[in-house]
Design an enzyme around this catalytic site. Structure first.
Site, PDB file in Angstrom:
ATOM      1  N   ASP A 110      13.424   5.881 -14.460  1.00 36.35           N
ATOM      2  CA  ASP A 110      13.003   4.920 -13.477  1.00 36.35           C
ATOM      3  C   ASP A 110      13.772   3.899 -12.608  1.00 36.35           C
ATOM      4  O   ASP A 110      14.455   3.090 -13.556  1.00 36.35           O
ATOM      5  CB  ASP A 110      11.676   4.286 -13.903  1.00 36.35           C
ATOM      6  CG  ASP A 110      10.416   5.336 -14.127  1.00 36.35           C
ATOM      7  OD1 ASP A 110      10.603   6.440 -13.452  1.00 36.35           O
ATOM      8  OD2 ASP A 110       9.867   5.016 -14.929  1.00 36.35           O
ATOM      9  N   CYS A 140      18.413  -6.436 -18.316  1.00 35.94           N
ATOM     10  CA  CYS A 140      17.703  -5.243 -18.796  1.00 35.94           C
ATOM     11  C   CYS A 140      18.901  -4.114 -19.215  1.00 35.94           C
ATOM     12  O   CYS A 140      20.008  -4.258 -18.959  1.00 35.94           O
ATOM     13  CB  CYS A 140      16.733  -4.537 -17.891  1.00 35.94           C
ATOM     14  SG  CYS A 140      17.335  -4.113 -16.207  1.00 35.94           S
ATOM     15  N   ASP A 198       2.293  -2.152 -16.301  1.00 34.42           N
ATOM     16  CA  ASP A 198       3.007  -1.288 -15.644  1.00 34.42           C
ATOM     17  C   ASP A 198       2.278  -0.406 -14.806  1.00 34.42           C
ATOM     18  O   ASP A 198       1.017   0.074 -15.198  1.00 34.42           O
ATOM     19  CB  ASP A 198       3.637  -0.544 -17.003  1.00 34.42           C
ATOM     20  CG  ASP A 198       4.722   0.531 -16.386  1.00 34.42           C
ATOM     21  OD1 ASP A 198       4.768   1.143 -15.288  1.00 34.42           O
ATOM     22  OD2 ASP A 198       5.563   0.633 -17.596  1.00 34.42           O
ATOM     23  N   ARG A 242       3.244   2.471 -13.345  1.00 33.45           N
ATOM     24  CA  ARG A 242       3.816   3.680 -13.053  1.00 33.45           C
ATOM     25  C   ARG A 242       2.901   4.956 -13.585  1.00 33.45           C
ATOM     26  O   ARG A 242       3.059   5.864 -13.099  1.00 33.45           O
ATOM     27  CB  ARG A 242       5.260   3.974 -13.825  1.00 33.45           C
ATOM     28  CG  ARG A 242       6.326   3.029 -12.892  1.00 33.45           C
ATOM     29  CD  ARG A 242       7.433   2.963 -13.823  1.00 33.45           C
ATOM     30  NE  ARG A 242       7.516   2.301 -15.071  1.00 33.45           N
ATOM     31  CZ  ARG A 242       8.265   2.004 -15.866  1.00 33.45           C
ATOM     32  NH1 ARG A 242       9.627   2.392 -15.820  1.00 33.45           N
ATOM     33  NH2 ARG A 242       8.028   1.239 -17.018  1.00 33.45           N
ATOM     34  N   LYS A 265       6.672   8.054 -21.406  1.00 32.73           N
ATOM     35  CA  LYS A 265       7.202   9.044 -20.917  1.00 32.73           C
ATOM     36  C   LYS A 265       7.517  10.423 -21.973  1.00 32.73           C
ATOM     37  O   LYS A 265       6.907  11.327 -21.678  1.00 32.73           O
ATOM     38  CB  LYS A 265       8.745   8.844 -20.760  1.00 32.73           C
ATOM     39  CG  LYS A 265       9.085   7.826 -19.526  1.00 32.73           C
ATOM     40  CD  LYS A 265      10.398   7.284 -19.453  1.00 32.73           C
ATOM     41  CE  LYS A 265      10.731   6.533 -18.309  1.00 32.73           C
ATOM     42  NZ  LYS A 265      11.980   6.150 -18.130  1.00 32.73           N
TER      43      LYS A 265
END
Length: 425
Positions: A252, A265, A336, A338, A365
């Site tokens: 992502d 990150c 989140d 997503r 995921k």
């Protein structure tokens, strides 16, 4: 200095505005869409552009978030609103053949599998004057990445002259995919009523698409969001073969790290590590796949992400794994946005049934992929030496939350700190 008089409206090409919020008595009826039909003729094309003779059969506009720029170009007189693309020589460099997953009810609902080859698939409709736009483009290119050049210098990657050239460039097939949402399938995927989904989409986009609530006959939405790009190392035809080793990284977007190298990150190191592993697999007779999704800041946006960065750094005691998830939720209202349920659709587009090496620590995921019917044989976390110092908080928070790691080193006290939390990389 403006180069023209703007005292008079510059957009005078249309005599009137034709609202699409209610069905119209058009001289030519738009083609009906039967989403999971086994042939393009039976399925019908997705038409998101209105012409004088044709009513569109979907909600929204082509090109996702770039549709607004197109509108500005038209308004400024730099672009013709009735332009039709000349698709000569634009055909895919590799054509993805129809897969069983294209026709399995509910398997692909966030992209149009026929969108790459509309010239052949919908020739009859084009001859009738339908203004059909491709939603997938496939080309070949070479990647030039400093991390890959380093891998060559350190003898981790050999120069083979085919996948990796003498100058360090890497051969790749690139597939750009615009989102095309089949609303009944989307509602089923998220376990909500279609009518409720339509109302929420209408309300939370500021009423951008009234057809969501006034045109239940229109079942497809072209959402104003970013696209997805797949990078294939090796033969794309091997992606659907379970007997050919497949290494995959589903990634992502993180502009700060992926492009500019921010060290807060692990995004770029994980991405380039996945690319290196994909190249190795291709060199060993397999195929590699990296799928890049535009979901900046966990689909919360970059402004929200930077606000969270500030909150993490300025809190009492400084940045810590214990409050890593909480800071995002405090600012954004959710950890989140997503919700990876749509992510596997791209994998099903290629007919993937087995992933031999999945480079991801994310439970969200992994669960989405396996829950969609794809087997994952081996999961791989990011090697510790690739983790930037400033990203150690992120990694420790994910490990404590139960995310996959090669050593599975999760202490009970860390786990208690973030128990029940769930964050995707």
């Amino acid at each position: 200095m403006l180069d023209k008089d703007i005292s008079e409206p510059s957009y005078t090409r249309a005599d009137h505005i034709r609202l699409t919020s209610h069905a119209l008595d058009m001289p030519v009826k738009a083609p009906e869409l039967r989403w999971f039909a086994r042939s393009p003729t039976q399925r019908g094309p997705v038409i998101g552009t209105i012409s004088d003779k044709q009513q569109r059969n979907c909600i929204g506009s082509h090109s996702g978030s770039y549709a607004v720029y197109r509108a500005l170009s038209i308004a400024s007189g730099r672009f013709q609103s009735n332009h039709r693309p000349n698709l000569h020589n634009t055909q895919p460099t590799h054509l993805v053949p129809p897969q069983d997953s294209w026709f399995a009810a509910g398997k692909i609902i966030s992209l149009d599998p026929w969108g790459a080859n509309i010239v052949d698939a919908f020739a009859d409709y084009l001859e009738r004057g339908c203004n059909i736009q491709p939603s997938i483009a496939i080309t070949q290119a070479y990647l030039k990445l400093p991390e890959i050049h380093q891998a060559i210098r350190e003898a981790r990657l050999p120069v083979d002259g085919h996948f990796v050239k003498a100058n360090g460039d890497v051969k790749v097939t690139k597939i750009a995919i615009d989102p095309v949402w089949y609303l009944p399938g989307l509602a089923q995927r998220f376990n909500v009523e279609e009518g409720e989904l339509r109302k929420v989409l209408f309300r939370e986009t500021g009423g951008m698409f009234p057809e969501l609530v006034t045109r239940p006959d229109l079942k497809v939405l072209l959402p104003p969001i970013g696209s997805t790009t797949a990078y294939v190392f090796g033969s794309p035809a091997d992606l659907c073969r379970s007997d050919v080793e497949l290494t995959c990284r589903v990634h992502d977007e993180c502009n700060g790290s992926d492009v500019f190298g921010s060290d807060i990150c692990t995004c770029r190191p994980y991405l380039t590590h996945g690319i290196e592993a994909s190249i190795k697999t291709a060199q060993n007779g397999g195929v590699g796949l990296v799928v890049y999704y535009r979901k900046e800041g966990r689909a919360l946006g970059e402004v929200t992400k930077f606000l969270v960065y500030n909150a993490r750094k300025r809190q009492v005691g400084g940045d810590s794994a214990a409050t890593y998830f909480e800071r995002t939720e405090c600012v954004a209202g959710v950890q989140d946005a997503r919700f990876q349920e749509l992510m596997p659709d791209v994998l099903h587009y290629f007919g993937i049934k087995t992933i031999h090496n999945l480079h991801s620590m994310s439970n969200m995921k992994y669960n989405a992929i396996t829950g969609s019917g794809i087997e994952v044989k081996n999961r791989l976390s990011i090697p510790e030496h690739l983790i930037p110092d400033d990203a150690l908080v992120e990694i420790e928070a994910k490990k404590a939350a139960g995310y996959f790691s090669a050593d599975q080193a999760k202490s009970e006290d860390k786990l208690a700190l973030v128990k029940g939390r769930n964050l995707d990389e």
